[in-house]
Design a protein around this motif. Structure first.
Motif, PDB file in Angstrom:
ATOM      1  N   UNK A  96       1.206  99.727 -95.685  1.00  0.00           N
ATOM      2  CA  UNK A  96       0.357  99.551 -96.869  1.00  0.00           C
ATOM      3  C   UNK A  96       1.168  99.727 -98.142  1.00  0.00           C
ATOM      4  N   UNK A  97       2.090 100.675 -98.131  1.00  0.00           N
ATOM      5  CA  UNK A  97       2.966 100.858 -99.288  1.00  0.00           C
ATOM      6  C   UNK A  97       3.821  99.633 -99.548  1.00  0.00           C
ATOM      7  N   UNK A 106      12.204  98.201-102.826  1.00  0.00           N
ATOM      8  CA  UNK A 106      11.210  97.851-101.806  1.00  0.00           C
ATOM      9  C   UNK A 106      11.772  96.856-100.798  1.00  0.00           C
ATOM     10  N   UNK A 107      12.381  95.785-101.278  1.00  0.00           N
ATOM     11  CA  UNK A 107      12.907  94.755-100.373  1.00  0.00           C
ATOM     12  C   UNK A 107      14.045  95.293 -99.515  1.00  0.00           C
ATOM     13  N   UNK A 112      15.812  97.243 -94.108  1.00  0.00           N
ATOM     14  CA  UNK A 112      16.238  98.317 -93.202  1.00  0.00           C
ATOM     15  C   UNK A 112      15.290  98.427 -92.009  1.00  0.00           C
ATOM     16  N   UNK A 113      13.987  98.247 -92.265  1.00  0.00           N
ATOM     17  CA  UNK A 113      13.017  98.260 -91.166  1.00  0.00           C
ATOM     18  C   UNK A 113      13.314  97.123 -90.190  1.00  0.00           C
ATOM     19  N   UNK A 114      13.617  95.944 -90.725  1.00  0.00           N
ATOM     20  CA  UNK A 114      13.940  94.800 -89.865  1.00  0.00           C
ATOM     21  C   UNK A 114      15.219  95.041 -89.074  1.00  0.00           C
ATOM     22  N   UNK A 115      16.207  95.677 -89.715  1.00  0.00           N
ATOM     23  CA  UNK A 115      17.468  95.962 -89.022  1.00  0.00           C
ATOM     24  C   UNK A 115      17.262  96.943 -87.880  1.00  0.00           C
ATOM     25  N   UNK A 116      16.395  97.934 -88.103  1.00  0.00           N
ATOM     26  CA  UNK A 116      16.106  98.908 -87.047  1.00  0.00           C
ATOM     27  C   UNK A 116      15.499  98.206 -85.833  1.00  0.00           C
TER      28      UNK A 116
END
Length: 277
Positions: A96-97, A106-107, A112-116
């Motif tokens: 949501x954030x 933010x991007x 980083x989330x995608x890399x994880x």
């Protein structure tokens, strides 16, 4: 025969074959659970339906015998429920954030989330084990729950789902005087029910079947989860195939019931989450 009809026939044939391939292992485990353990040793897991060799002895032993199966079962059930609830709440809040607010970095954080998501868990295993040991969490359920609370794949899915929700809804809540917490709890979370159902099933399956990480951090037999407990039935000194096969069959039922109960919401959540990329 027109192209549309041919396409439907080919799709029906493809999914029929796919369904058969999925059901064959389940069928093999089902009929094996009614056979004695020595039959599994002699013939292996097979599709042979021999009514004369089938009985309910394994199920009687499962529910009345002296073993720790149901201790492992309820340990897994507790861990799965807690882990799924925490993962959904934390991941939905993070998503949501990403979806509702604009902030510096933010991007980069989302990249980083995608890399994880691209890093295999086996690569993280050693540093995660070292961190867990240094924090004094070994042989505890916290060591199993905490590493997966903010699941990268779950955050990504929720973020994609939330991008399909009009931002005018959030703006309308602010105009009505609701604070950010009230907007999230009263407006956003109810709309996310289909996505919660979809992620509850996927995360529930992952948590229920998780073997490697719990096996590394748990040493107390009374804390074993079901996959670890079933593994202990196979030892160099003897194998309890009677309990192993019927226990494996029984372990499928909670996840099967979860999927059948939330199937409609699962489909709605998966398709809605793919609307905007």
């Amino acid at each position: 025969m027109n192209t549309g009809t041919l396409r439907k026939i080919l799709l029906f044939a493809f999914f029929s074959v796919l369904c058969l391939l999925i059901l064959v292992p389940f069928y093999a485990v089902t009929i094996a659970s009614f056979k004695p353990g020595e039959d599994l040793i002699r013939y292996g897991l097979n599709l042979r339906f021999d009514l004369s060799a089938m009985s309910l002895d394994n199920f009687v032993f499962l529910f009345t015998g002296e073993h720790a199966y149901f201790t492992w079962f309820f340990n897994s059930l507790l861990l799965t429920v807690v882990q799924v609830v925490l993962t959904l709440l934390v991941s939905a809040t993070v998503a949501y954030g990403f979806s509702a607010y604009e902030f510096r970095g933010k991007n980069l954080l989302f990249v980083c989330v995608l890399l994880i998501m691209m890093v295999p868990f086996e690569i993280l295993l050693l540093p995660l084990y070292t961190l867990t040991f240094n924090m004094g969490l070994m042989n505890s359920y916290s060591a199993i729950i905490l590493p997966g609370v903010a699941g990268a794949a779950t955050i990504f899915f929720f973020r994609q789902y939330l991008r399909g929700i009009p931002k005018e809804m959030i703006a309308a809540g602010r105009v009505d005087g609701a604070n950010e917490y009230a907007i999230y709890v009263r407006l956003i979370l109810p709309v996310m029910k289909p996505s919660f159902a979809a992620m509850a099933i996927l995360n529930g399956m992952n948590s229920w079947n998780n073997f490697l990480w719990p096996f590394m951090v748990l040493s107390d037999e009374n804390k074993y989860t079901l996959p670890i407990g079933l593994k202990t039935l196979l030892t160099p000194y003897g194998n309890n195939y009677d309990l192993l096969i019927v226990g494996s069959f029984f372990s499928i039922l909670p996840i099967l019931a979860l999927f059948l109960g939330f199937q409609k919401y699962f489909i709605d959540g998966m398709t809605a989450g793919a609307v905007k990329g």
